[in-house]
Design a protein around this motif. Structure first.
Motif, PDB file in Angstrom:
ATOM      1  N   ARG A 143     -18.237   2.879  40.765  1.00  0.00           N
ATOM      2  CA  ARG A 143     -18.193   4.079  39.929  1.00  0.00           C
ATOM      3  C   ARG A 143     -18.480   5.354  40.719  1.00  0.00           C
ATOM      4  O   ARG A 143     -18.559   6.425  40.143  1.00  0.00           O
ATOM      5  N   GLN A 144     -18.671   5.250  42.028  1.00  0.00           N
ATOM      6  CA  GLN A 144     -18.998   6.433  42.821  1.00  0.00           C
ATOM      7  C   GLN A 144     -17.819   7.397  42.854  1.00  0.00           C
ATOM      8  O   GLN A 144     -16.670   6.990  42.793  1.00  0.00           O
ATOM      9  N   GLY A 145     -18.153   8.685  42.920  1.00  0.00           N
ATOM     10  CA  GLY A 145     -17.130   9.713  42.963  1.00  0.00           C
ATOM     11  C   GLY A 145     -16.732  10.214  41.585  1.00  0.00           C
ATOM     12  O   GLY A 145     -15.920  11.133  41.476  1.00  0.00           O
ATOM     13  N   GLY A 146     -17.314   9.654  40.542  1.00  0.00           N
ATOM     14  CA  GLY A 146     -16.963  10.058  39.180  1.00  0.00           C
ATOM     15  C   GLY A 146     -18.007  10.930  38.505  1.00  0.00           C
ATOM     16  O   GLY A 146     -17.940  11.150  37.297  1.00  0.00           O
ATOM     17  N   GLY A 147     -18.990  11.410  39.259  1.00  0.00           N
ATOM     18  CA  GLY A 147     -19.987  12.299  38.690  1.00  0.00           C
ATOM     19  C   GLY A 147     -21.245  11.627  38.172  1.00  0.00           C
ATOM     20  O   GLY A 147     -22.135  12.301  37.657  1.00  0.00           O
ATOM     21  N   LEU A 148     -21.355  10.302  38.300  1.00  0.00           N
ATOM     22  CA  LEU A 148     -22.547   9.617  37.793  1.00  0.00           C
ATOM     23  C   LEU A 148     -23.808  10.011  38.553  1.00  0.00           C
ATOM     24  O   LEU A 148     -24.886  10.110  37.954  1.00  0.00           O
ATOM     25  N   GLY A 149     -23.702  10.242  39.861  1.00  0.00           N
ATOM     26  CA  GLY A 149     -24.869  10.665  40.631  1.00  0.00           C
ATOM     27  C   GLY A 149     -25.420  11.984  40.113  1.00  0.00           C
ATOM     28  O   GLY A 149     -26.627  12.141  39.923  1.00  0.00           O
ATOM     29  N   GLY A 150     -24.538  12.934  39.854  1.00  0.00           N
ATOM     30  CA  GLY A 150     -24.957  14.214  39.286  1.00  0.00           C
ATOM     31  C   GLY A 150     -25.541  14.061  37.898  1.00  0.00           C
ATOM     32  O   GLY A 150     -26.526  14.718  37.546  1.00  0.00           O
ATOM     33  N   ARG A 151     -24.948  13.181  37.096  1.00  0.00           N
ATOM     34  CA  ARG A 151     -25.495  12.921  35.746  1.00  0.00           C
ATOM     35  C   ARG A 151     -26.871  12.277  35.819  1.00  0.00           C
ATOM     36  O   ARG A 151     -27.757  12.595  35.026  1.00  0.00           O
ATOM     37  N   LEU A 152     -27.048  11.355  36.777  1.00  0.00           N
ATOM     38  CA  LEU A 152     -28.364  10.747  36.939  1.00  0.00           C
ATOM     39  C   LEU A 152     -29.384  11.810  37.325  1.00  0.00           C
ATOM     40  O   LEU A 152     -30.484  11.854  36.767  1.00  0.00           O
ATOM     41  N   LEU A 153     -29.027  12.695  38.256  1.00  0.00           N
ATOM     42  CA  LEU A 153     -29.954  13.758  38.655  1.00  0.00           C
ATOM     43  C   LEU A 153     -30.252  14.697  37.490  1.00  0.00           C
ATOM     44  O   LEU A 153     -31.392  15.156  37.344  1.00  0.00           O
ATOM     45  N   ALA A 154     -29.264  14.983  36.653  1.00  0.00           N
ATOM     46  CA  ALA A 154     -29.504  15.833  35.478  1.00  0.00           C
ATOM     47  C   ALA A 154     -30.468  15.146  34.507  1.00  0.00           C
ATOM     48  O   ALA A 154     -31.355  15.795  33.940  1.00  0.00           O
ATOM     49  N   ALA A 155     -30.305  13.844  34.328  1.00  0.00           N
ATOM     50  CA  ALA A 155     -31.215  13.099  33.448  1.00  0.00           C
ATOM     51  C   ALA A 155     -32.621  13.082  34.023  1.00  0.00           C
ATOM     52  O   ALA A 155     -33.606  13.285  33.298  1.00  0.00           O
ATOM     53  N   VAL A 156     -32.741  12.866  35.332  1.00  0.00           N
ATOM     54  CA  VAL A 156     -34.047  12.884  35.997  1.00  0.00           C
ATOM     55  C   VAL A 156     -34.682  14.259  35.843  1.00  0.00           C
ATOM     56  O   VAL A 156     -35.873  14.376  35.540  1.00  0.00           O
ATOM     57  N   ASP A 157     -33.886  15.304  36.038  1.00  0.00           N
ATOM     58  CA  ASP A 157     -34.385  16.673  35.902  1.00  0.00           C
ATOM     59  C   ASP A 157     -34.962  16.894  34.500  1.00  0.00           C
ATOM     60  O   ASP A 157     -36.060  17.433  34.352  1.00  0.00           O
TER      61      ASP A 157
END
Length: 184
Positions: free
Chosen positions: A111-125
């Motif tokens: 699933r990499q490259g689909g924005g999940l990393g950024g979404r995870l960081l937003a959730a952590v934030d």
């Protein structure tokens, strides 16, 4: 904290889980994801190749601190599967309670490259600011992976390096890059 039975929704059908009940099924799911991430070249505490028997004891140890509410698990779930997760580890020192360390940050390699990393960081934030009332987050990344550039795009700054701190192979050492992000 958000219970796994009432996950906070995010765009595109991805739900945020915060400290879901720790079950054998959760341990297995996170362990299998950790194996896939590591074996795909992810920098998450192991050197590939790894198998479930190597990873599972570490997952159990990490989740023990989630069970006792010392640390906080933040995960993204799509459908029935966890597709990304990390743990916010607390500090044992009382004067250091205003920040936590992000550890074991993982996104399913398919699933990499689909924005999940950024979404995870937003959730952590969100969890860090609103639920834990933190002032900052820190993390370490291994040099040579490009992960530091990802975190810089998300507001983290390099604040130090531990040279040759990670031994990948007999002649392959990497730096541990220490990164910091103010939340206030």
């Amino acid at each position: 904290m958000t219970d796994s039975s009432t996950p906070e929704a995010t765009p595109a059908g991805v739900a945020v889980l915060v400290d879901p009940p720790v079950t054998a099924a959760l341990v297995d799911e996170l362990s299998h994801l950790w194996v896939r991430v590591t074996n795909a070249g992810g920098s998450v505490g192991f050197v590939p190749p790894v198998n479930i028997d190597e990873v599972r004891p570490h997952t159990v140890s990490i989740l023990a601190r989630v069970i006792d509410r010392t640390d906080t698990l933040v995960a993204l779930k799509e459908g029935a599967a966890i597709v990304a997760w990390c743990v916010l580890t607390s500090n044992d020192s009382p004067p250091r309670q205003g920040w936590r360390t992000m550890r074991h940050v993982q996104v399913d390699p398919t699933r990499q490259g689909g924005g999940l990393g950024g979404r995870l960081l937003a959730a952590v934030d969100h969890v860090a600011r609103e639920e834990l009332k933190l002032d900052a987050l820190t993390l370490k990344v291994r040099s040579g992976t490009g992960a530091d550039a990802f975190y810089r795009r998300h507001g983290f700054t390099e604040v130090g390096r531990l040279p040759r701190a990670v031994r990948m192979a007999e002649d392959d050492y990497r730096d541990d890059i220490i990164m910091w992000r103010e939340l206030t």
